[in-house]
Design a protein around this motif. Structure first.
Motif, PDB file in Angstrom:
ATOM      1  N   UNK A   1       0.832  -1.198   0.000  1.00  0.00           N
ATOM      2  CA  UNK A   1       0.000   0.000   0.000  1.00  0.00           C
ATOM      3  C   UNK A   1       0.868   1.251   0.000  1.00  0.00           C
ATOM      4  N   UNK A   2       0.225   2.359  -0.290  1.00  0.00           N
ATOM      5  CA  UNK A   2       0.940   3.633  -0.382  1.00  0.00           C
ATOM      6  C   UNK A   2       0.934   4.412   0.930  1.00  0.00           C
ATOM      7  N   UNK A   3       0.402   3.804   1.993  1.00  0.00           N
ATOM      8  CA  UNK A   3       0.319   4.495   3.282  1.00  0.00           C
ATOM      9  C   UNK A   3       0.664   3.557   4.426  1.00  0.00           C
ATOM     10  N   UNK A   4       1.140   4.150   5.495  1.00  0.00           N
ATOM     11  CA  UNK A   4       1.343   3.393   6.723  1.00  0.00           C
ATOM     12  C   UNK A   4      -0.019   3.166   7.372  1.00  0.00           C
ATOM     13  N   UNK A   5      -0.107   2.195   8.260  1.00  0.00           N
ATOM     14  CA  UNK A   5      -1.374   1.891   8.922  1.00  0.00           C
ATOM     15  C   UNK A   5      -1.917   3.124   9.623  1.00  0.00           C
ATOM     16  N   UNK A   6      -3.198   3.402   9.386  1.00  0.00           N
ATOM     17  CA  UNK A   6      -3.899   4.508  10.033  1.00  0.00           C
ATOM     18  C   UNK A   6      -5.354   4.097  10.215  1.00  0.00           C
ATOM     19  N   UNK A   7      -5.734   3.787  11.433  1.00  0.00           N
ATOM     20  CA  UNK A   7      -7.093   3.317  11.704  1.00  0.00           C
ATOM     21  C   UNK A   7      -8.143   4.336  11.270  1.00  0.00           C
ATOM     22  N   UNK A   8      -7.801   5.614  11.248  1.00  0.00           N
ATOM     23  CA  UNK A   8      -8.748   6.656  10.864  1.00  0.00           C
ATOM     24  C   UNK A   8      -9.056   6.637   9.365  1.00  0.00           C
ATOM     25  N   UNK A   9      -8.236   5.943   8.587  1.00  0.00           N
ATOM     26  CA  UNK A   9      -8.435   5.867   7.142  1.00  0.00           C
ATOM     27  C   UNK A   9      -9.462   4.796   6.762  1.00  0.00           C
ATOM     28  N   UNK A  10      -9.796   3.914   7.686  1.00  0.00           N
ATOM     29  CA  UNK A  10     -10.716   2.808   7.421  1.00  0.00           C
ATOM     30  C   UNK A  10     -12.166   3.255   7.497  1.00  0.00           C
ATOM     31  N   UNK A  11     -12.991   2.698   6.607  1.00  0.00           N
ATOM     32  CA  UNK A  11     -14.443   2.747   6.735  1.00  0.00           C
ATOM     33  C   UNK A  11     -14.863   1.298   6.883  1.00  0.00           C
ATOM     34  N   UNK A  12     -15.411   0.942   8.042  1.00  0.00           N
ATOM     35  CA  UNK A  12     -15.702  -0.457   8.349  1.00  0.00           C
ATOM     36  C   UNK A  12     -17.193  -0.807   8.268  1.00  0.00           C
ATOM     37  N   UNK A  13     -18.033   0.165   8.004  1.00  0.00           N
ATOM     38  CA  UNK A  13     -19.466  -0.061   7.879  1.00  0.00           C
ATOM     39  C   UNK A  13     -19.870   0.178   6.424  1.00  0.00           C
ATOM     40  N   UNK A  14     -20.472  -0.838   5.791  1.00  0.00           N
ATOM     41  CA  UNK A  14     -20.784  -0.760   4.366  1.00  0.00           C
ATOM     42  C   UNK A  14     -21.774   0.355   4.049  1.00  0.00           C
ATOM     43  N   UNK A  15     -22.798   0.537   4.866  1.00  0.00           N
ATOM     44  CA  UNK A  15     -23.785   1.602   4.612  1.00  0.00           C
ATOM     45  C   UNK A  15     -23.123   2.974   4.734  1.00  0.00           C
ATOM     46  N   UNK A  16     -22.256   3.138   5.714  1.00  0.00           N
ATOM     47  CA  UNK A  16     -21.507   4.393   5.861  1.00  0.00           C
ATOM     48  C   UNK A  16     -20.625   4.633   4.632  1.00  0.00           C
ATOM     49  N   UNK A  17     -19.986   3.566   4.147  1.00  0.00           N
ATOM     50  CA  UNK A  17     -19.154   3.671   2.947  1.00  0.00           C
ATOM     51  C   UNK A  17     -19.982   4.163   1.759  1.00  0.00           C
ATOM     52  N   UNK A  18     -21.156   3.553   1.536  1.00  0.00           N
ATOM     53  CA  UNK A  18     -21.991   3.951   0.389  1.00  0.00           C
ATOM     54  C   UNK A  18     -22.408   5.411   0.495  1.00  0.00           C
ATOM     55  N   UNK A  19     -22.753   5.841   1.696  1.00  0.00           N
ATOM     56  CA  UNK A  19     -23.136   7.252   1.876  1.00  0.00           C
ATOM     57  C   UNK A  19     -21.936   8.171   1.601  1.00  0.00           C
ATOM     58  N   UNK A  20     -20.790   7.816   2.126  1.00  0.00           N
ATOM     59  CA  UNK A  20     -19.575   8.615   1.948  1.00  0.00           C
ATOM     60  C   UNK A  20     -19.179   8.645   0.478  1.00  0.00           C
ATOM     61  N   UNK A  21     -19.175   7.490  -0.170  1.00  0.00           N
ATOM     62  CA  UNK A  21     -18.756   7.387  -1.573  1.00  0.00           C
ATOM     63  C   UNK A  21     -19.715   8.114  -2.507  1.00  0.00           C
ATOM     64  N   UNK A  22     -21.008   7.917  -2.310  1.00  0.00           N
ATOM     65  CA  UNK A  22     -21.992   8.525  -3.202  1.00  0.00           C
ATOM     66  C   UNK A  22     -22.222   9.998  -2.908  1.00  0.00           C
ATOM     67  N   UNK A  23     -21.743  10.464  -1.751  1.00  0.00           N
ATOM     68  CA  UNK A  23     -21.864  11.878  -1.417  1.00  0.00           C
ATOM     69  C   UNK A  23     -20.717  12.714  -1.956  1.00  0.00           C
ATOM     70  N   UNK A  24     -19.670  12.049  -2.464  1.00  0.00           N
ATOM     71  CA  UNK A  24     -18.510  12.792  -2.990  1.00  0.00           C
ATOM     72  C   UNK A  24     -18.800  13.345  -4.362  1.00  0.00           C
TER      73      UNK A  24
END
Length: 133
Positions: A110-133
């Motif tokens: 990967x291009x980044x070191x581990x960062x827990x804040x970079x993860x989206x672990x909930x699929x519904x949250x991911x869809x909202x975040x992705x489709x809101x961009x």
């Protein structure tokens, strides 16, 4: 960028073949971290998350497995079973690895070191975040 299979150099030799990747020659990013997944029990799934910023390149060094990616609206499956190609996974794709064969070995860079804040672990949250961009 979109997910894509990247074919790696393959040097054929009767003593055994050799493949490699270098960044940025074969990969679209500089490597910051490398890890691997192995000894996955039958029927288990790994991943099931997305990254806000991290990009990855995944290779089946041994055995086989499927990578299932979702872009917020549709899903696509990439079977990996050769050590001379891998899958480039851009940021903001939900990903899971499944259908691991016995003794499968997944190498991930990967291009980044581990960062827990970079993860989206909930699929519904991911869809909202992705489709809101």
């Amino acid at each position: 960028m979109i997910p894509q299979i990247i074919q790696l150099p393959k040097i054929v030799d009767p003593r055994g073949n050799l493949s490699f990747f270098e960044s940025p020659k074969q990969l679209p990013f500089e490597i910051a971290r490398t890890y691997w997944i192995y000894d996955v029990p039958g029927g288990e799934t790994r991943g099931s998350h997305a990254f806000k910023e991290q990009q990855e390149f995944i290779v089946a060094l041994s055995g086989s497995f499927d990578i299932v990616l979702h872009d917020g609206t549709q899903e696509i499956k990439f079977p990996l079973n050769r050590s001379y190609y891998g899958l480039y996974v851009p940021k903001m794709y939900w990903r899971k690895l499944e259908n691991f064969s016995t003794n499968a070995l997944a190498l991930i860079v990967s291009d980044r070191h581990f960062d827990d804040q970079d993860y989206i672990r909930d699929f519904e949250e991911f869809k909202q975040f992705r489709n809101g961009q």
